[in-house]
Design an enzyme around this catalytic site. Structure first.
Site, short mmCIF file in Angstrom:
data_model
loop_
_atom_site.label_atom_id
_atom_site.label_comp_id
_atom_site.label_asym_id
_atom_site.label_seq_id
_atom_site.Cartn_x
_atom_site.Cartn_y
_atom_site.Cartn_z
N ASP A 1 0.81 -1.21 0.00
CA ASP A 1 0.00 0.00 0.00
C ASP A 1 0.85 1.27 0.00
OD1 ASP A 1 0.80 -0.84 2.58
OD2 ASP A 1 -0.73 0.37 3.55
N GLU B 1 -0.62 -2.14 5.25
CA GLU B 1 0.36 -2.10 6.34
C GLU B 1 0.29 -0.77 7.08
OE1 GLU B 1 3.58 -1.34 8.78
OE2 GLU B 1 3.38 -0.22 6.90
N GLU B 2 -0.04 0.29 6.35
CA GLU B 2 -0.13 1.61 6.97
C GLU B 2 -1.40 1.77 7.80
OE1 GLU B 2 2.28 3.54 7.04
OE2 GLU B 2 3.56 3.07 5.33
N HIS C 1 7.73 8.76 4.62
CA HIS C 1 6.43 9.40 4.83
C HIS C 1 6.48 10.89 4.54
CE1 HIS C 1 4.23 6.11 7.32
NE2 HIS C 1 5.21 5.56 6.62
#
Length: 426
Positions: A97, A163-164, A397
């Protein structure tokens, strides 16, 4: 040149093959891995929305003759490759993702995808390297599918969505994959995972026995006071003042109660909501934050003391307060025995001098859920051009995050080495 000899009881023959066949296939897969990565980077998808990503993965695995399962934990893909001989099962995991981040890099394959996330218009970007993880594992699948004769057992390729973290109100990620039986049928014996790192030079692998990444918990504190006019605070109970005292008090748990010489710990309040006007003391306030720990006992201590402190401080100022916790990830815990066993494999892949012990990070990873069920090893893969080291890398990020693609081939080599060494160990 190194050779391997396999004796067949059924045919009474000896098969000879060169290790260089495997090495050549690893080297030759690099261009494909880079091509896949660029395609994923240019077409990122958020958690539980990785439909095109999953389709591309599944199509590739099927073309290799690998048994494929789709729509696992919403958009996940699982491939099962059975070796020519029976044995144990190794799982390899890649997250797929992207993030709600608007890219600022001027790459020819820059993401220009836009969406609405939680009511806000935003870009979508692989700002944490999951595009590289996916491409690497696709490369490993292709390499190993050509060398089934070297596999004693089976390999399970886990392409994990979310996963986030899944969208609010939805399930997803590693926890849902486990719930749906991804570690069963066939039952997984061990699992390996990697994360590319923008701050580590290419060619370097970093690992740590025990906790390598922190558990991540989200907490919400609700403070209740008594509303009044801002000019007459004595007529009410100020939840904003109480909130400030609670925030201050929570930090003493870290500075005075947590044994930081054992493992790191963090308490962060990231959001405060209270009030409507400058001259009104409101009725309530809400604090939202995160707790990061690397030791289960310390985690329990911090949670207990946060609850005690929150309630007691509020009471001391004539208010009320309560706290709730929600687990986001557990401690990413590298099984010590398995880590010792596989260290030579890491060293064979990268060279002894290029495998380094790293200090734990307070970032979190939901790979940790897999490690709660089966022994696992999680390591970091260098993704920074060494020439950029002096300038410093942009953090994960962020809109400027970038990866040196030449570091991905080591990821393919390391996963392959770990898999074959574990399955063929005596």
């Amino acid at each position: 040149m190194r050779y391997f000899f396999i004796f067949s009881l059924f045919f009474g023959t000896i098969t000879v093959f060169s290790q260089n066949d495997l090495e050549k296939d690893i080297i030759n897969i690099e261009s494909k891995v880079i091509e896949w990565r660029r395609d994923f980077h240019q077409n990122p998808e958020l958690s539980n929305q990785e439909f095109k990503t999953a389709e591309k993965i599944a199509t590739h695995l099927k073309s290799l003759g690998i048994e494929v399962q789709t729509e696992v934990a919403v958009t996940g893909v699982v491939g099962i490759l059975k070796g020519d001989r029976p044995g144990k099962v190794v799982a390899l995991r890649a997250d797929i993702d992207a993030l709600p981040v608007t890219e600022r890099n001027n790459l020819p394959f820059k993401s220009t995808v836009e969406t609405e996330f939680l009511g806000t218009k935003t870009g979508v970007m692989h700002a944490c390297g999951h595009d590289t993880h996916t491409a690497i594992l696709m490369g490993v699948a292709e390499v190993l599918s050509k060398h089934k004769d070297k596999i004693k057992g089976s390999v399970k390729f886990i392409f994990q969505p979310a996963e986030e973290g899944p969208p609010p109100g939805e399930e997803g990620g590693a926890a849902l994959m486990i719930k749906e039986g991804v570690l069963e049928n066939p039952k997984v014996d061990v699992i390996f995972g990697l994360h590319i790192n923008a701050g580590t030079p290419i060619g370097i692998l970093k690992y740590k026995k025990g906790g390598i990444m922190a558990s991540v918990e989200r907490f919400v504190i609700t403070v209740k006071g008594k509303q009044t006019h801002g000019s007459q605070p004595w007529s009410g109970v100020d939840p904003i003042l109480i909130s400030a005292k609670i925030i201050d008090g929570l930090q003493t748990i870290i500075s005075r109660e947590a044994k930081l010489t054992d493992e790191a710990a963090v308490i962060t309040v990231g959001k405060i909501t209270a009030g409507t006007r400058f001259n009104i003391i409101p009725e309530t306030a809400e604090l939202i934050g995160t707790v990061r720990t690397l030791d289960p006992a310390m985690r329990a201590l911090i949670e207990r003391r946060m609850k005690e402190m929150t309630e007691t401080i509020a009471k001391a100022y004539n208010g009320e307060a309560s706290i709730t916790f929600r687990n986001q990830t557990s401690i990413t815990y590298n099984d010590p025995d398995l880590t010792d066993q596989m260290l030579p494999s890491l060293q064979k892949a990268a060279g002894i001098e290029n495998v380094q012990i790293v200090k734990a990070t307070t970032g979190g990873e939901d790979f940790s859920y897999f490690q709660e069920v089966v022994p696992g090893v999680y390591f970091f893969l260098g993704g920074m051009d060494p020439n950029e080291e002096s300038k410093g890398a942009f953090p994960h990020h962020t809109p400027d995050f970038k990866i040196d693609e030449s570091g991905m081939l080591l990821g393919v080599k390391t996963f392959t080495q770990l898999t074959l060494d574990y399955l063929n160990a005596k």
